[in-house]
Design a protein around this motif. Structure first.
Motif, PDB file in Angstrom:
ATOM      1  N   LYS A  44      48.968  33.102  46.799  1.00 40.71           N
ATOM      2  CA  LYS A  44      47.469  34.677  46.763  1.00 40.71           C
ATOM      3  C   LYS A  44      46.399  34.446  47.250  1.00 40.71           C
ATOM      4  N   ALA A  45      46.158  33.861  46.029  1.00 37.43           N
ATOM      5  CA  ALA A  45      44.326  33.269  45.683  1.00 37.43           C
ATOM      6  C   ALA A  45      43.716  32.301  47.265  1.00 37.43           C
ATOM      7  N   LEU A  68      41.388  30.889  52.087  1.00 35.08           N
ATOM      8  CA  LEU A  68      41.243  30.440  53.378  1.00 35.08           C
ATOM      9  C   LEU A  68      41.208  31.664  54.356  1.00 35.08           C
ATOM     10  N   VAL A  69      41.914  32.858  54.402  1.00 33.73           N
ATOM     11  CA  VAL A  69      41.377  33.983  55.510  1.00 33.73           C
ATOM     12  C   VAL A  69      39.928  34.069  55.195  1.00 33.73           C
ATOM     13  N   ASN A  80      42.081  31.987  62.034  1.00 33.18           N
ATOM     14  CA  ASN A  80      43.351  31.470  62.032  1.00 33.18           C
ATOM     15  C   ASN A  80      44.121  32.959  60.599  1.00 33.18           C
ATOM     16  N   ALA A  81      44.128  33.585  60.710  1.00 29.56           N
ATOM     17  CA  ALA A  81      44.129  34.280  59.263  1.00 29.56           C
ATOM     18  C   ALA A  81      46.087  34.706  59.723  1.00 29.56           C
ATOM     19  N   THR A  82      46.222  34.761  60.569  1.00 27.63           N
ATOM     20  CA  THR A  82      47.376  35.773  61.371  1.00 27.63           C
ATOM     21  C   THR A  82      48.528  34.059  60.649  1.00 27.63           C
ATOM     22  N   GLY A  83      48.413  33.221  61.142  1.00 28.59           N
ATOM     23  CA  GLY A  83      48.893  32.250  60.570  1.00 28.59           C
ATOM     24  C   GLY A  83      48.815  31.569  58.758  1.00 28.59           C
TER      25      GLY A  83
END
Length: 313
Positions: A158-159, A164-165, A171-174
């Motif tokens: 999760k971290a 990355l987001v 590319n947050a959705t991916g």
């Protein structure tokens, strides 16, 4: 870590700086439109690749077959740290990585230790010439082997997802979708461990490397380590005698060793007391023998080994 590292770091950074002049993408931590991510060793590489997918370029500092605790960095590796957009590592596990990040990638460095919520498990994480460890140190040293507890591993997933987001919102959705898949797989693994180890003849297991304290705590087992934190440390004669007595008194069937270090000590103890040996992987890195495996498959193999050794129903 070692006196030569600072010179290596300086040379690598100079080389990297020259390279940037002819490599436009590297200056921003991207290559071919993908985020450049460096990970310190396999459990973090698996997360970065699984969550990052085709939006990232992932390299790992610990090559297959190399024991992570013994990692020495090459100038090229230090250069990759200096130019990466994100360096995912666990502070205090690999001193050479800590120093390289501190000197060259303070902004890009991402220490996952807070997300893993490390604890002092009581395992021996400092080696001494006489094999002894002061009681205060033994109780206060933080156990780095979080990934062998699926619940802690999920928190690190999760971290990394969030990091990355934050760096690449386009590319947050991916990232979210891939993290969701991985977290579901880890949750399934946790369930398999809980049910698979719930009814066993024996709750004690003996291993050459004290890497499994979090796993033992999570699933109601007791880990007996032959040596301490360093997997290739030589146990004292008195410690070997203690382990032999435990094996005999509790009818332990198996002495576990790991892939990346010599099984000699485990085999010697097993032969002396007439029990079997088997591999229980600390999943610190892959080797030629298990290069096709993943964190998930190796954890499943560990579960089956524990079930067999402890007579679980």
């Amino acid at each position: 870590m070692r006196s030569g590292l600072r010179a290596i770091v300086a040379g690598a950074v100079a080389t990297a700086t020259l390279a940037l002049a002819g490599c436009g993408g590297a200056a921003t931590g991207t290559t071919n439109g993908k985020l450049d991510v460096v990970t310190s060793f396999y459990p973090l590489e698996f997360i970065a690749r699984s969550v990052g997918g085709d939006a990232v370029n992932v390299t790992t500092l610990t090559a297959p077959g190399v024991e992570p605790h013994d990692l020495e960095l090459t100038p090229k590796q230090v250069g990759s740290i200096a130019t990466a957009k994100l360096v995912v590592y666990e502070k205090d596990l690999q001193p050479a990585v800590d120093e390289a990040v501190d000197q060259n990638a303070e902004d890009a460095g991402f220490d996952i230790a807070p997300a893993a919520q490390l604890e002092a498990t009581g395992a021996d994480f400092e080696e001494h010439d006489d094999g002894a460890m002061p009681a205060a140190h033994k109780q206060n040293a933080l156990d780095p082997h979080f990934w062998l507890d699926p619940v802690r591993y999920a928190e690190v997933v999760k971290a990394v997802e969030e990091k990355l987001v934050s760096l690449d919102s386009a590319n947050a959705t991916g990232y979210h979708e891939r993290a969701k898949v991985l977290l579901a797989q880890i949750s399934k693994l946790d369930t398999e461990y809980r049910t698979g180890l719930a009814d066993c003849r024996l709750n004690t297991f003996v291993t050459s490397h004290e890497a499994f304290a979090y796993l033992a705590k999570r699933y109601g087992l007791t880990m007996i380590g032959i040596a301490g934190f360093a997997p290739d440390a030589e146990p004292t004669p008195s410690r070997i005698k203690e382990v032999q007595d435990i094996v005999k008194n509790q009818n332990v069937s198996t002495i576990f060793y790991e892939e990346l270090v010599s099984p000699k000590v485990a085999e010697t103890i097993a032969n002396d007391v007439g029990v079997k040996t088997a591999v229980l992987s600390p999943i610190e890195g892959l080797s030629d023998a298990n290069s096709k495996e993943t964190y998930l498959t190796l954890m499943q193999q560990n579960l089956q080994e524990l079930r067999t050794a402890n007579g679980c129903r």
